[in-house]
Design a protein around this motif. Structure first.
Motif, PDB file in Angstrom:
ATOM      1  N   VAL A  87      46.073  45.942  37.534  1.00  0.00           N
ATOM      2  CA  VAL A  87      45.018  44.988  37.191  1.00  0.00           C
ATOM      3  C   VAL A  87      43.712  45.763  37.196  1.00  0.00           C
ATOM      4  N   LEU A  88      43.005  45.763  36.079  1.00  0.00           N
ATOM      5  CA  LEU A  88      41.817  46.596  35.933  1.00  0.00           C
ATOM      6  C   LEU A  88      40.626  45.757  35.478  1.00  0.00           C
ATOM      7  N   VAL A  89      39.541  45.863  36.228  1.00  0.00           N
ATOM      8  CA  VAL A  89      38.311  45.152  35.884  1.00  0.00           C
ATOM      9  C   VAL A  89      37.406  46.082  35.093  1.00  0.00           C
ATOM     10  N   THR A  90      36.820  45.591  34.031  1.00  0.00           N
ATOM     11  CA  THR A  90      35.880  46.421  33.279  1.00  0.00           C
ATOM     12  C   THR A  90      34.792  45.560  32.656  1.00  0.00           C
ATOM     13  N   HIS A  91      33.666  46.193  32.361  1.00  0.00           N
ATOM     14  CA  HIS A  91      32.587  45.514  31.647  1.00  0.00           C
ATOM     15  C   HIS A  91      32.614  45.843  30.164  1.00  0.00           C
ATOM     16  N   SER A  92      33.484  46.796  29.803  1.00  0.00           N
ATOM     17  CA  SER A  92      33.497  47.241  28.421  1.00  0.00           C
ATOM     18  C   SER A  92      34.581  46.506  27.638  1.00  0.00           C
ATOM     19  N   VAL A  93      34.171  45.832  26.576  1.00  0.00           N
ATOM     20  CA  VAL A  93      35.116  45.079  25.745  1.00  0.00           C
ATOM     21  C   VAL A  93      36.152  46.029  25.165  1.00  0.00           C
ATOM     22  N   GLU A  94      35.672  47.163  24.692  1.00  0.00           N
ATOM     23  CA  GLU A  94      36.571  48.129  24.083  1.00  0.00           C
ATOM     24  C   GLU A  94      37.625  48.612  25.075  1.00  0.00           C
ATOM     25  N   MET A 102      44.233  50.475  45.775  1.00  0.00           N
ATOM     26  CA  MET A 102      42.917  50.118  45.268  1.00  0.00           C
ATOM     27  C   MET A 102      42.211  51.354  44.711  1.00  0.00           C
ATOM     28  N   VAL A 103      41.583  51.227  43.559  1.00  0.00           N
ATOM     29  CA  VAL A 103      40.699  52.280  43.056  1.00  0.00           C
ATOM     30  C   VAL A 103      39.333  51.642  42.797  1.00  0.00           C
ATOM     31  N   PHE A 104      38.304  52.184  43.422  1.00  0.00           N
ATOM     32  CA  PHE A 104      36.968  51.600  43.291  1.00  0.00           C
ATOM     33  C   PHE A 104      36.134  52.377  42.278  1.00  0.00           C
ATOM     34  N   GLN A 105      34.967  51.830  41.993  1.00  0.00           N
ATOM     35  CA  GLN A 105      34.117  52.475  40.994  1.00  0.00           C
ATOM     36  C   GLN A 105      33.739  53.894  41.399  1.00  0.00           C
ATOM     37  N   GLN A 106      33.206  54.041  42.601  1.00  0.00           N
ATOM     38  CA  GLN A 106      32.899  55.382  43.111  1.00  0.00           C
ATOM     39  C   GLN A 106      32.529  55.272  44.576  1.00  0.00           C
ATOM     40  N   GLY A 107      32.497  56.408  45.238  1.00  0.00           N
ATOM     41  CA  GLY A 107      32.045  56.433  46.625  1.00  0.00           C
ATOM     42  C   GLY A 107      33.065  55.958  47.629  1.00  0.00           C
ATOM     43  N   ALA A 108      34.306  55.796  47.213  1.00  0.00           N
ATOM     44  CA  ALA A 108      35.319  55.362  48.170  1.00  0.00           C
ATOM     45  C   ALA A 108      36.203  56.511  48.637  1.00  0.00           C
ATOM     46  N   PRO A 125      36.845  51.137  37.448  1.00  0.00           N
ATOM     47  CA  PRO A 125      37.096  52.516  37.886  1.00  0.00           C
ATOM     48  C   PRO A 125      36.356  53.542  37.041  1.00  0.00           C
ATOM     49  N   LEU A 126      36.048  53.211  35.801  1.00  0.00           N
ATOM     50  CA  LEU A 126      35.412  54.193  34.920  1.00  0.00           C
ATOM     51  C   LEU A 126      33.955  53.842  34.655  1.00  0.00           C
ATOM     52  N   GLY A 127      33.460  52.843  35.386  1.00  0.00           N
ATOM     53  CA  GLY A 127      32.121  52.310  35.117  1.00  0.00           C
ATOM     54  C   GLY A 127      31.003  53.318  35.258  1.00  0.00           C
ATOM     55  N   ALA A 128      31.198  54.334  36.100  1.00  0.00           N
ATOM     56  CA  ALA A 128      30.093  55.258  36.362  1.00  0.00           C
ATOM     57  C   ALA A 128      30.205  56.543  35.539  1.00  0.00           C
ATOM     58  N   THR A 152      43.827  43.498  32.016  1.00  0.00           N
ATOM     59  CA  THR A 152      42.411  43.807  32.190  1.00  0.00           C
ATOM     60  C   THR A 152      41.626  42.507  32.326  1.00  0.00           C
ATOM     61  N   LEU A 153      40.613  42.554  33.181  1.00  0.00           N
ATOM     62  CA  LEU A 153      39.734  41.408  33.410  1.00  0.00           C
ATOM     63  C   LEU A 153      38.356  41.745  32.866  1.00  0.00           C
ATOM     64  N   LEU A 154      37.842  40.859  32.034  1.00  0.00           N
ATOM     65  CA  LEU A 154      36.562  41.097  31.381  1.00  0.00           C
ATOM     66  C   LEU A 154      35.723  39.839  31.548  1.00  0.00           C
ATOM     67  N   GLY A 155      34.422  40.009  31.654  1.00  0.00           N
ATOM     68  CA  GLY A 155      33.586  38.820  31.751  1.00  0.00           C
ATOM     69  C   GLY A 155      32.212  39.157  32.252  1.00  0.00           C
ATOM     70  N   PRO A 156      31.267  38.263  32.041  1.00  0.00           N
ATOM     71  CA  PRO A 156      29.903  38.548  32.464  1.00  0.00           C
ATOM     72  C   PRO A 156      29.798  38.711  33.975  1.00  0.00           C
ATOM     73  N   SER A 157      28.727  39.332  34.404  1.00  0.00           N
ATOM     74  CA  SER A 157      28.501  39.577  35.817  1.00  0.00           C
ATOM     75  C   SER A 157      28.529  38.258  36.590  1.00  0.00           C
ATOM     76  N   GLY A 158      29.227  38.264  37.702  1.00  0.00           N
ATOM     77  CA  GLY A 158      29.247  37.082  38.549  1.00  0.00           C
ATOM     78  C   GLY A 158      30.346  36.081  38.227  1.00  0.00           C
ATOM     79  N   CYS A 159      31.290  36.456  37.353  1.00  0.00           N
ATOM     80  CA  CYS A 159      32.332  35.496  37.003  1.00  0.00           C
ATOM     81  C   CYS A 159      33.534  35.589  37.939  1.00  0.00           C
ATOM     82  N   GLY A 160      33.443  36.420  38.969  1.00  0.00           N
ATOM     83  CA  GLY A 160      34.480  36.402  39.991  1.00  0.00           C
ATOM     84  C   GLY A 160      35.564  37.457  39.844  1.00  0.00           C
ATOM     85  N   LYS A 161      35.324  38.483  39.043  1.00  0.00           N
ATOM     86  CA  LYS A 161      36.339  39.521  38.842  1.00  0.00           C
ATOM     87  C   LYS A 161      36.634  40.269  40.144  1.00  0.00           C
TER      88      LYS A 161
END
Ligand code: ATP
Ligand code: MG
Lengths: 241, 266
Positions: B190-197, B81-87, B162-165, B38-47
């Motif tokens: 490889v999964l990008v998320t904004h949630s620490v948990e 690839m799995v996107f947040q939504q709308g794909a 993928p689960l952001g919305a 999992t990749l975690l980090g503030p907005s704009g860090c290149g995830k």
């Protein structure tokens, strides 16, 4: 409601019938027009003449405009070439082309049809282009990752994705075409609803003018309704991506 | 044995106004087959940038990236690839969305149909094949996206938030589904998320990334993903080990945010 006021104004003799004919007179005029015709041309023939022009002009405009718009959306070179032209002619009211078209094609069916073609063409080019460039990048990316080729993405992603915009364009185009056509017929035609009300006016048959206006409105509403139904039928997913 | 190998990767975006953004700097790691990172980090860090480079949508400006010792040069079916939504393709029904990959490869027919049905059942949508995608809830749509991606049997699955919305409850259910699929298919993820948990719970490896330039700030090896397969997710997330890690990462990210704020204030 409006109709009742109209009816009352005739019954009470408020409005001067030479300037504003009442409903009964109008309906009588309409009946005469539908059965015997006016100047030996019946209502059905006028309606047919107008619809024929619009179907040909609009139809060719869609058939040519959509591919051009798609190509412009897909190809930067084409966009660079055609964009200035489109931007230049888009704000010109289609009627402004009429004098030139009469000069080129003479009086007759051709100028009106060509004008409708232009009207529909510009609208469809812009709609189709917007449909292509508006595709979500993630959809294209997803398709690539699923093994689709460029050709397959064009056919299976970009085109269906552009359909809602294209349909919206068609609805706008048919409305614009209808309005423009009636205006064009006022000046340059012997048949058609526009020509009919213009001739009626010169003969002081104002009830026919009013009847014609109503028919023009009704047909405009019907055309829009048909486009709406087609939209629901063919692109139920519209606006729900 | 699939192995993703990222070596001194750098990505600099040139901006139209003449400036540039260093979205990734000197990113190196190896990811063994079957891991979930999992990749975690503030907005704009290149995830997203990193994910797009792995997917082959973007070419890095420096460094190299290999999957099974072959350089990644473009998108390919070995990476889903799995996107947040709308794909999803809203003009296709659920089953046709899932069969999109096979159909593009010329695989149509009863075998594909059976596989699609199987996948739909795996993600809990066995009865929804003929439904329009826009009739489904957000969570169900993401299940379709997962099934669609699995239909091509990729080695590596990339997921960008993928689960952001999704709402919290749906999100928990989907987390468990992702772990279940990971266990069942043995795919590398490889999964990008904004949630620490979420990053802690789903990642058996976790990178905390930092911005300006985008880089890997800290790496973790975590037990929770494997534990989550058998243990109750709620209890796991309330366990002392979990909460301790969560606080540690939160304060790390908090520090980063403060630095960014200070940076912008200066
Ligand atoms: N196409 C682009 N052109 C220019 N700059 C870009 C482009 N894409 C991303 N960037 C910049 O690169 C940096 C990293 O962006 P990226 O989208 O990878 O971040 P992220 O970690 O995914 O952020 P978020 O959490 O908001 O999704 C940001 O500063 C962003 O502004
Ligand atoms: Mg992102």
């Amino acid at each position: 409601m409006l109709f009742i006021i109209w009816l009352l104004s005739e019954a009470l003799g408020i409005a001067d019938p030479t300037f504003f004919p009442g409903p009964i007179e109008t309906i009588q005029g309409g009946w005469e027009l539908a059965t015997d015709g006016f100047q030996r041309v019946t209502l059905a023939e006028h309606v047919f003449a107008s619809l024929r022009r619009i179907l040909i002009g609009f139809g060719i405009g869609v058939v040519v405009g959509v591919p051009v718009g798609l190509a412009m959306g897909l190809n930067n070179t084409l966009r660079a070439i055609f964009d200035p032209l489109i931007e230049l002619f888009r704000p010109v009211p289609p009627l402004a082309f009429i004098p030139l078209l009469i000069l080129w094609f003479g009086i007759g069916e051709t100028p009106a049809v060509v004008m409708l073609f232009f009207a529909a063409f510009f609208i469809m080019v812009i709609a189709a282009r917007a449909g292509v460039t508006g595709v979500r990048l993630s959809k294209v990316h997803a398709a690539y990752s699923l093994g689709a080729s460029k050709q397959q993405i064009l056919r299976n992603v970009i085109l269906p994705n552009a359909l809602p915009e294209i349909f919206v364009g068609m609805r706008v185009a048919i409305g614009v075409c209808w309005g423009t056509l009636v205006a064009a017929e006022l000046v340059g035609a012997q048949t058609g609803l526009g020509a009919m009300i213009w001739t009626a006016r010169t003969f002081f048959r104002n009830e026919l003018v009013v009847f014609g206006i109503i028919i023009i409105g009704v047909i405009g509403v019907i055309l829009d309704l048909i486009m709406r139904k087609a939209e629901e039928r063919f692109i139920p997913w519209r606006g729900r991506g | 044995m699939s192995n993703l190998s990222v070596d001194h990767l750098g990505m600099i975006y040139e901006l139209p106004n003449g400036g540039s953004v260093e979205a990734l700097k000197d990113v190196s790691f190896d990811l063994e087959s079957g891991r979930i990172l999992t990749l975690l980090g503030p907005s704009g860090c290149g995830k997203t940038t990193l994910l797009n480079i792995i997917a082959g949508f973007l070419a890095p400006t420096s460094g190299s990236i290999n999957l099974n010792d072959a350089p990644i040069t473009g998108p390919g079916q070995d990476r889903g690839m799995v996107f947040q939504q709308g794909a999803l393709f809203e003009w296709l029904n659920v089953a046709d969305n899932v069969s999109f990959g096979p159909r593009m490869n010329g695989n149509e027919g009863p075998e594909t149909d059976a596989m699609v049905q199987d996948l739909l059942e795996t993600v809990g949508l066995g009865d929804f094949g003929q439904k329009a995608v826009y009739e489904l809830s957000g969570g169900m749509q993401q299940r379709v996206a997962l099934a669609r991606c699995l239909a091509n049997d990729p080695e590596l699955i990339l997921m960008d938030e993928p689960l952001g919305a999704l709402d919290a409850l749906t999100r928990e259910k989907m987390q468990s589904l992702i772990l279940e699929l990971w266990d069942r298919t043995q795919k590398t993820i490889v999964l990008v998320t904004h949630s620490v948990e979420e990053a802690l719970f789903l990642g058996d490896r976790l990178f905390v990334m930092a911005p300006r330039p985008g880089r890997i700030e800290r790496e973790y090896e975590l037990p929770f993903a494997k534990l989550g397969l058998t243990e109750d997710p709620r209890e796991l997330k309330n366990s002392p080990e979990f909460t301790e890690k969560r606080e540690e990462i939160l304060s790390l990210i908090w520090e980063m945010e403060e630095q960014i704020m200070g940076h912008e204030g200066a």
